[in-house]
Design a protein around this motif. Structure first.
Motif, PDB file in Angstrom:
ATOM      1  N   LEU A 256      -8.797  -0.591 -34.416  1.00 52.83           N
ATOM      2  CA  LEU A 256      -8.391  -1.976 -34.642  1.00 52.83           C
ATOM      3  C   LEU A 256      -6.874  -2.152 -34.639  1.00 52.83           C
ATOM      4  O   LEU A 256      -6.125  -1.281 -35.107  1.00 52.83           O
ATOM      5  N   LYS A 257      -6.453  -3.303 -34.144  1.00 52.80           N
ATOM      6  CA  LYS A 257      -5.062  -3.715 -34.274  1.00 52.80           C
ATOM      7  C   LYS A 257      -4.763  -4.030 -35.747  1.00 52.80           C
ATOM      8  O   LYS A 257      -5.692  -4.186 -36.556  1.00 52.80           O
ATOM      9  N   PRO A 258      -3.493  -4.156 -36.112  1.00 53.80           N
ATOM     10  CA  PRO A 258      -3.184  -4.689 -37.443  1.00 53.80           C
ATOM     11  C   PRO A 258      -3.892  -6.037 -37.648  1.00 53.80           C
ATOM     12  O   PRO A 258      -3.914  -6.875 -36.744  1.00 53.80           O
ATOM     13  N   GLN A 259      -4.510  -6.182 -38.808  1.00 57.56           N
ATOM     14  CA  GLN A 259      -5.292  -7.368 -39.193  1.00 57.56           C
ATOM     15  C   GLN A 259      -6.609  -7.487 -38.417  1.00 57.56           C
ATOM     16  O   GLN A 259      -7.293  -8.505 -38.517  1.00 57.56           O
ATOM     17  N   GLY A 260      -6.973  -6.447 -37.700  1.00 53.66           N
ATOM     18  CA  GLY A 260      -8.250  -6.454 -37.004  1.00 53.66           C
ATOM     19  C   GLY A 260      -9.406  -6.311 -37.979  1.00 53.66           C
ATOM     20  O   GLY A 260      -9.243  -5.888 -39.129  1.00 53.66           O
ATOM     21  N   LYS A 261     -10.604  -6.661 -37.519  1.00 56.94           N
ATOM     22  CA  LYS A 261     -11.778  -6.665 -38.392  1.00 56.94           C
ATOM     23  C   LYS A 261     -12.921  -5.850 -37.784  1.00 56.94           C
ATOM     24  O   LYS A 261     -13.220  -5.971 -36.587  1.00 56.94           O
ATOM     25  N   LEU A 262     -13.554  -5.041 -38.638  1.00 57.92           N
ATOM     26  CA  LEU A 262     -14.824  -4.398 -38.315  1.00 57.92           C
ATOM     27  C   LEU A 262     -15.897  -5.245 -38.979  1.00 57.92           C
ATOM     28  O   LEU A 262     -15.926  -5.364 -40.209  1.00 57.92           O
ATOM     29  N   HIS A 263     -16.769  -5.853 -38.184  1.00 59.18           N
ATOM     30  CA  HIS A 263     -17.736  -6.816 -38.703  1.00 59.18           C
ATOM     31  C   HIS A 263     -19.138  -6.243 -38.583  1.00 59.18           C
ATOM     32  O   HIS A 263     -19.583  -5.857 -37.501  1.00 59.18           O
ATOM     33  N   ILE A 264     -19.859  -6.202 -39.715  1.00 59.86           N
ATOM     34  CA  ILE A 264     -21.168  -5.572 -39.781  1.00 59.86           C
ATOM     35  C   ILE A 264     -22.268  -6.634 -39.770  1.00 59.86           C
ATOM     36  O   ILE A 264     -22.301  -7.520 -40.642  1.00 59.86           O
ATOM     37  N   VAL A 265     -23.152  -6.559 -38.774  1.00 65.43           N
ATOM     38  CA  VAL A 265     -24.347  -7.412 -38.772  1.00 65.43           C
ATOM     39  C   VAL A 265     -25.625  -6.573 -38.732  1.00 65.43           C
ATOM     40  O   VAL A 265     -26.706  -7.092 -39.000  1.00 65.43           O
ATOM     41  N   GLY A 266     -25.517  -5.297 -38.397  1.00 66.48           N
ATOM     42  CA  GLY A 266     -26.656  -4.394 -38.445  1.00 66.48           C
ATOM     43  C   GLY A 266     -26.886  -3.937 -39.882  1.00 66.48           C
ATOM     44  O   GLY A 266     -25.950  -3.530 -40.572  1.00 66.48           O
ATOM     45  N   ALA A 267     -28.127  -4.011 -40.343  1.00 63.45           N
ATOM     46  CA  ALA A 267     -28.434  -3.764 -41.754  1.00 63.45           C
ATOM     47  C   ALA A 267     -28.624  -2.275 -42.025  1.00 63.45           C
ATOM     48  O   ALA A 267     -29.732  -1.797 -42.278  1.00 63.45           O
ATOM     49  N   THR A 268     -27.521  -1.520 -41.993  1.00 66.52           N
ATOM     50  CA  THR A 268     -27.595  -0.115 -42.376  1.00 66.52           C
ATOM     51  C   THR A 268     -27.766  -0.015 -43.890  1.00 66.52           C
ATOM     52  O   THR A 268     -27.089  -0.718 -44.650  1.00 66.52           O
ATOM     53  N   LEU A 269     -28.689   0.836 -44.344  1.00 69.42           N
ATOM     54  CA  LEU A 269     -28.964   0.963 -45.771  1.00 69.42           C
ATOM     55  C   LEU A 269     -28.134   2.063 -46.421  1.00 69.42           C
ATOM     56  O   LEU A 269     -28.130   2.193 -47.642  1.00 69.42           O
TER      57      LEU A 269
END
Length: 344
Positions: A256-269
């Motif tokens: 990720l770049k600075p201020q980048g986001k990793l966005h989770i939509v997969g429901a890992t338990l």
């Protein structure tokens, strides 16, 4: 019991059970309720999770199906902005309180009293049926000309991957990545491409590369190649994970770049192992989201219709629902399954 309130459906009676024919009385139509005749209903892995009570929130008998499209046949006295005969869809949520701060702030999907479409009770049951009901605010008008046989999966899978674009103010100048090229991921690639972004897919299956590019990916990174990851460090504004398995999340954060986001939509338990310095060094963040609000659903479906975003689907008749669920559970779906109502 009144025939007009009887719904014919396919239901599971216990966790892990097979779907069986099930007729039930949904009761009198409420003032805020809309009833639709189901034409098609998408099949989502969440249906399987609810059938098996994987999340500990199911009650039985349970009628799955939360990607339903069809025609309005009845409306309650307080319904606004809709009409009998109109083509509409119903997604994951079927009701919310309409008075809490999330609801009046346009985020009814986070209402503490919201009711899933497949709640497993007499009033709220899913779309593996000839009819279903929802509160009118959650009944989404479908644009004219949209392919009804493919529209259903947009109402859950589609909004799930579209919402991060809105949440993070993503525009056509941004570079985005997609982890997991399956039922959610293939729609994410199409949406992000049509949004104008530069899209990179993460895949370790070279045999799928041509297909992934045809979906709209501009680039592909081998998710098992550390050298490719090192060369791409600091280049992404947003990476959306659609998988439900544990990954090396810090490796993706470094992309990720600075201020980048990793966005989770997969429901890992599994718990996520995150190195604090991966966040601190660059003001990066980890986010998540669950489906979308009524206005986000309307925005998504209108954009999808205008830009021609549609899932890749396989079709089964509703009477073949157990075969369809086995196909899904075996990991053979390419890439979303849609059931056609064949009740006579």
């Amino acid at each position: 019991m009144s025939n007009e309130n009887v719904i014919r459906a396919w239901a599971v009676k216990e966790a892990g059970g097979k779907l069986e024919r099930y007729d039930f009385d949904a009761g009198e139509l409420g003032a805020d309720d809309v009833e639709i005749k189901v034409e098609y209903c998408g099949v989502c892995h969440s249906d399987l999770s609810m059938m098996n009570n994987e999340w500990g929130m199911s009650s039985y008998p349970l009628v799955p199906g939360h990607e339903a499209v069809g025609e309005i046949i009845r409306m309650g006295s307080a319904v606004k902005g809709l009409k009998v005969g109109q083509k509409v869809g119903i997604g994951w949520t079927s009701e919310s309180c309409q008075h809490c701060n999330p609801c009046i702030g346009g985020h009814g999907n986070y209402c503490p009293e919201n009711v899933p479409t497949i709640a497993g009770n007499g009033r709220h049951q899913g779309g593996f049926a000839d009819k279903m009901r929802a509160q009118w605010q959650w009944v989404i008008p479908l644009p004219g000309g949209i392919d009804m046989s493919k529209a259903g999966p947009l109402l859950c899978g589609g909004i799930t991957v579209f919402e991060p674009l809105l949440q993070h103010n993503i525009n056509a100048s941004h570079k985005v990545g997609v982890i997991g090229i399956g039922g959610l991921g293939h729609m994410a690639i199409d949406f992000f491409n049509k949004w104008g972004c530069e899209v990179t897919a993460f895949s370790s299956t070279p045999d799928k590369y041509d297909e992934i590019r045809a979906m709209g990916a501009h680039n592909i990174l081998n998710s098992r190649d550390s050298e490719e990851f090192a060369a791409a460090a600091g280049t992404f504004d947003l990476i959306v994970s659609t998988v439900s398995v544990k990954l090396d999340w810090n490796a993706y954060l470094r992309l990720l770049k600075p201020q980048g986001k990793l966005h989770i939509v997969g429901a890992t338990l599994d718990p996520m192992d995150i190195n604090a310095f991966a966040l601190i060094a660059g003001e990066r963040g980890v986010a998540g989201s669950a489906t979308g609000s009524p206005v986000q659903l309307r925005t998504m479906i209108e954009f999808a219709a205008r830009k021609g975003v549609l899932p890749i689907t396989e079709n089964f008749n509703m009477s073949e629902v157990n075969e369809a669920m086995e196909h899904l559970e075996a990991g053979k779906a390419r890439y979303r399954i849609v059931l056609k109502n064949d009740f006579e």
